[in-house]
Design a protein around this motif. Structure first.
Motif, PDB file in Angstrom:
ATOM      1  N   CYS A  44       0.831  -1.213   0.000  1.00 42.03           N
ATOM      2  CA  CYS A  44       0.000   0.000   0.000  1.00 42.03           C
ATOM      3  C   CYS A  44       0.861   1.257   0.000  1.00 42.03           C
ATOM      4  CB  CYS A  44      -0.943   0.012   1.203  1.00 42.03           C
ATOM      5  SG  CYS A  44      -2.220  -1.241   1.129  1.00 42.03           S
ATOM      6  N   ILE A  47       2.104   1.616  -3.606  1.00 39.52           N
ATOM      7  CA  ILE A  47       1.121   1.924  -4.650  1.00 39.52           C
ATOM      8  C   ILE A  47       0.545   3.332  -4.494  1.00 39.52           C
ATOM      9  CG2 ILE A  47      -1.174   1.304  -5.506  1.00 39.52           C
ATOM     10  CD1 ILE A  47      -0.390  -1.626  -5.036  1.00 39.52           C
ATOM     11  N   LEU A  48       0.293   3.758  -3.273  1.00 37.36           N
ATOM     12  CA  LEU A  48      -0.343   5.065  -3.076  1.00 37.36           C
ATOM     13  C   LEU A  48       0.486   6.233  -3.609  1.00 37.36           C
ATOM     14  CD1 LEU A  48      -2.071   4.538   0.382  1.00 37.36           C
ATOM     15  CD2 LEU A  48      -3.135   4.682  -1.867  1.00 37.36           C
ATOM     16  N   GLY A  50       3.144   6.192  -5.578  1.00 40.35           N
ATOM     17  CA  GLY A  50       3.465   5.962  -6.989  1.00 40.35           C
ATOM     18  C   GLY A  50       2.289   6.264  -7.893  1.00 40.35           C
ATOM     19  N   GLY A  51       1.113   5.788  -7.506  1.00 38.08           N
ATOM     20  CA  GLY A  51      -0.098   6.053  -8.286  1.00 38.08           C
ATOM     21  C   GLY A  51      -0.465   7.525  -8.297  1.00 38.08           C
ATOM     22  N   GLN A  52      -0.368   8.164  -7.129  1.00 35.82           N
ATOM     23  CA  GLN A  52      -0.676   9.592  -7.061  1.00 35.82           C
ATOM     24  C   GLN A  52       0.293  10.396  -7.918  1.00 35.82           C
ATOM     25  OE1 GLN A  52       0.121  11.847  -3.527  1.00 35.82           O
ATOM     26  NE2 GLN A  52      -1.603  13.206  -3.889  1.00 35.82           N
ATOM     27  N   VAL A  54       1.914   9.417 -10.678  1.00 34.18           N
ATOM     28  CA  VAL A  54       1.571   9.242 -12.091  1.00 34.18           C
ATOM     29  C   VAL A  54       0.349  10.085 -12.438  1.00 34.18           C
ATOM     30  CG1 VAL A  54       0.738   7.592 -13.808  1.00 34.18           C
ATOM     31  CG2 VAL A  54       2.632   6.968 -12.301  1.00 34.18           C
ATOM     32  N   LEU A  55      -0.669  10.066 -11.574  1.00 39.62           N
ATOM     33  CA  LEU A  55      -1.866  10.869 -11.827  1.00 39.62           C
ATOM     34  C   LEU A  55      -1.554  12.362 -11.857  1.00 39.62           C
ATOM     35  CD1 LEU A  55      -4.529   8.952  -9.689  1.00 39.62           C
ATOM     36  CD2 LEU A  55      -4.275   8.976 -12.186  1.00 39.62           C
ATOM     37  N   VAL A  64       5.527  11.256 -18.488  1.00 38.51           N
ATOM     38  CA  VAL A  64       5.741  10.277 -17.433  1.00 38.51           C
ATOM     39  C   VAL A  64       6.946   9.403 -17.804  1.00 38.51           C
ATOM     40  CG1 VAL A  64       4.636   8.390 -16.120  1.00 38.51           C
ATOM     41  CG2 VAL A  64       3.262  10.251 -16.997  1.00 38.51           C
ATOM     42  N   CYS A  80       2.079  14.354  -3.442  1.00 40.13           N
ATOM     43  CA  CYS A  80       3.200  13.638  -2.824  1.00 40.13           C
ATOM     44  C   CYS A  80       4.543  14.261  -3.176  1.00 40.13           C
ATOM     45  CB  CYS A  80       3.157  12.166  -3.196  1.00 40.13           C
ATOM     46  SG  CYS A  80       3.140  11.857  -4.962  1.00 40.13           S
ATOM     47  N   MET A  88       7.568   8.100  -7.329  1.00 42.39           N
ATOM     48  CA  MET A  88       7.403   6.873  -8.131  1.00 42.39           C
ATOM     49  C   MET A  88       8.500   5.867  -7.776  1.00 42.39           C
ATOM     50  SD  MET A  88       6.373   8.232 -11.881  1.00 42.39           S
ATOM     51  CE  MET A  88       5.653   9.857 -12.010  1.00 42.39           C
ATOM     52  N   GLY A  91       7.911   4.521  -4.387  1.00 45.12           N
ATOM     53  CA  GLY A  91       6.894   3.479  -4.463  1.00 45.12           C
ATOM     54  C   GLY A  91       7.490   2.140  -4.874  1.00 45.12           C
TER      55      GLY A  91
END
Length: 150
Positions: A44, A47-48, A50-52, A54-55, A64, A80, A88, A91
């Protein structure tokens, strides 16, 4: 850039080394209470951010692609990116730590620091140089207030 190995490829090699260490050197593995829970929490934690991250890049319509930082059109500093210049990669590091915890492999004592060193020297530092050329003073100010990893 000094080396154009995609960070995901570096991560996959490190993950493979952790897996191989666990399977080929079981005497260097240990089990402990809460092992799976720690691994899940680290997944978690990986992913959190890293995902944020990328978004945030997608929202700001900037590249990216980690092998082309000179194509960045926007310096992303919100979300972040207020806490880490490389969420990233942070993550990916957390995902490696999750694997290490799940397998209980002590090979992580070599693989994880090697991943950090390699990413810093051959990915992050060249990215920083490219971003300095693109964003000049704004990037310099960002470097002064936000740490490289955490």
């Amino acid at each position: 850039m000094h080396l154009k190995v995609p960070p995901v490829a570096v991560f996959l090699i490190a993950a493979l080394l952790l897996y191989a260490g666990a399977k080929l050197l079981p005497q260097l593995s240990l089990s402990f209470p809460g092992q799976s829970l720690i691994a899940a929490l680290l997944v978690c934690a990986g992913i959190l951010p890293g995902g944020q991250a990328v978004l945030a890049f997608i929202k700001n319509k900037t590249t990216v692609n980690p092998t082309a930082p000179d194509r960045a059109t926007t310096l992303v500093t919100e979300g972040c990116y207020r806490f880490s210049r490389n969420p990233m990669y942070l993550g990916l590091l957390c995902l490696l730590l999750a694997m290490a915890a799940y397998f209980g492999t002590l090979t992580a004592l070599i693989v994880v620091p090697a991943f950090i060193w390699f990413m810093t020297e051959f990915q992050i530092k060249p990215e920083e140089e490219a971003l300095q050329n693109v964003f000049a003073q704004d990037y310099q100010a960002y470097l002064a207030r936000v740490r490289r990893w955490i």
